[in-house]
Design an enzyme around this catalytic site. Sequence first.
Site, mmCIF file in Angstrom:
data_model
loop_
_atom_site.group_PDB
_atom_site.id
_atom_site.type_symbol
_atom_site.label_atom_id
_atom_site.label_comp_id
_atom_site.label_asym_id
_atom_site.label_seq_id
_atom_site.Cartn_x
_atom_site.Cartn_y
_atom_site.Cartn_z
ATOM 1 C CE LYS A 1 -13.633 -30.953 24.859
ATOM 2 N NZ LYS A 1 -12.869 -29.721 25.178
ATOM 3 N NE ARG B 1 -14.850 -27.053 19.344
ATOM 4 C CZ ARG B 1 -13.972 -28.011 19.408
ATOM 5 N NH1 ARG B 1 -14.330 -29.252 19.583
ATOM 6 N NH2 ARG B 1 -12.695 -27.758 19.270
ATOM 7 N NE ARG C 1 -3.809 -29.820 24.692
ATOM 8 C CZ ARG C 1 -5.139 -29.938 24.591
ATOM 9 N NH1 ARG C 1 -5.817 -30.630 25.490
ATOM 10 N NH2 ARG C 1 -5.785 -29.357 23.620
ATOM 11 N NE ARG D 1 -4.113 -29.215 19.072
ATOM 12 C CZ ARG D 1 -5.311 -29.396 19.619
ATOM 13 N NH1 ARG D 1 -5.538 -30.449 20.374
ATOM 14 N NH2 ARG D 1 -6.280 -28.541 19.400
ATOM 15 N NE ARG E 1 -7.923 -24.665 20.532
ATOM 16 C CZ ARG E 1 -6.964 -25.319 21.180
ATOM 17 N NH1 ARG E 1 -5.740 -24.871 21.188
ATOM 18 N NH2 ARG E 1 -7.256 -26.432 21.821
HETATM 19 P P1 ADP Z 1 -9.681 -28.482 21.526
HETATM 20 O O1 ADP Z 1 -8.421 -28.912 22.140
HETATM 21 O O2 ADP Z 1 -9.802 -27.022 21.228
HETATM 22 O O3 ADP Z 1 -10.901 -29.064 22.167
HETATM 23 P P2 ADP Z 1 -10.075 -30.132 19.219
HETATM 24 O O4 ADP Z 1 -8.916 -31.042 19.074
HETATM 25 O O5 ADP Z 1 -11.342 -30.654 19.720
HETATM 26 O O6 ADP Z 1 -9.570 -28.915 20.057
HETATM 27 O O7 ADP Z 1 -10.357 -29.401 17.826
HETATM 28 C C1 ADP Z 1 -9.350 -28.728 17.110
HETATM 29 C C2 ADP Z 1 -9.981 -27.883 16.027
HETATM 30 O O8 ADP Z 1 -10.747 -28.719 15.138
HETATM 31 C C3 ADP Z 1 -10.979 -26.834 16.496
HETATM 32 O O9 ADP Z 1 -10.338 -25.641 16.907
HETATM 33 C C4 ADP Z 1 -11.842 -26.643 15.257
HETATM 34 O O10 ADP Z 1 -11.177 -25.869 14.275
HETATM 35 C C5 ADP Z 1 -11.937 -28.055 14.724
HETATM 36 N N1 ADP Z 1 -13.114 -28.791 15.269
HETATM 37 C C6 ADP Z 1 -13.086 -29.900 16.054
HETATM 38 N N2 ADP Z 1 -14.318 -30.317 16.362
HETATM 39 C C7 ADP Z 1 -15.172 -29.442 15.768
HETATM 40 C C8 ADP Z 1 -16.590 -29.308 15.722
HETATM 41 N N3 ADP Z 1 -17.413 -30.182 16.355
HETATM 42 N N4 ADP Z 1 -17.115 -28.280 15.000
HETATM 43 C C9 ADP Z 1 -16.327 -27.401 14.352
HETATM 44 N N5 ADP Z 1 -14.976 -27.444 14.365
HETATM 45 C C10 ADP Z 1 -14.396 -28.462 15.057
#
Ligand code: ADP
Length: 211
Positions: free
Chosen positions: A13, A88, A127, A160, A171
């Site tokens: 994404k 989400r 990653r 990370r 996740r």
């Molecule tokens: P990923 O690589 O899993 O897509 P993100 O960088 O988007 O991860 O998000 C990392 C973390 O931030 C998630 O695991 C969650 O804890 C939190 N997070 C991000 N966006 C949201 C959201 N829209 N609603 C709830 N938690 C979120």
Amino acid sequence: MKIILLGPPGAGKGTIAKILMQQDGSVQISTGDILRAAVAAGTELGKQAEAAMKAGDLVTDELIMGIMEERLQQEDCQKGYLLDGFPRTIAQAEALKQLLDKLGEKLDCALQLDIPRDVIIDRLTTRRTCSKCGEIYNIKSKPPKVEGICDVCGGDVLQRDDETEAAIENRLQVYNQQTAPLVDFYRDLGLLVSVQSSATEEVMEALKNCR
Ligand code: ADP
């Protein structure tokens, strides 16, 4: 363009958002990046989000909607935005719909990157991310020129906290339970566009089906 990027962690994404951003001046809004910056800066928001993020769980819908309500009204959103990692949950999707109605805005589409689980796990475990500017690397396919150092800003390139195997498993499970239902939600609204690839050309082709 006003697009939602849907797909499991590691689907690509963020990469697609960056490509689209260069094309039409829309901004990438990544709730993950916003939250990680808040954690790094030690703000109140960061403190509230930190534990859930580290475990790979979602932070609360209230916290996220507070961030997005403010963010979507900033000046740079006028030319369009690419929502990366938001919504989400169904509750967030419904709250977003109400917010956009209130602002008099319409989404162009929800683009689903439909990528198989084994590809996702392989990508996430390899990653690496710049701790300073967020640039994404991959130890197999796109390592930084100097190991551990960001090509773009010289920051430290690290794994990370939520990219350990246990957190990744969690996740993906959270994605399947809470986020995957958004595919039907946006299909019902007539906004869903799906693509079984994260290759740029194929994604661009699919985006032609955006209204
Ligand atoms: P990923 O690589 O899993 O897509 P993100 O960088 O988007 O991860 O998000 C990392 C973390 O931030 C998630 O695991 C969650 O804890 C939190 N997070 C991000 N966006 C949201 C959201 N829209 N609603 C709830 N938690 C979120």
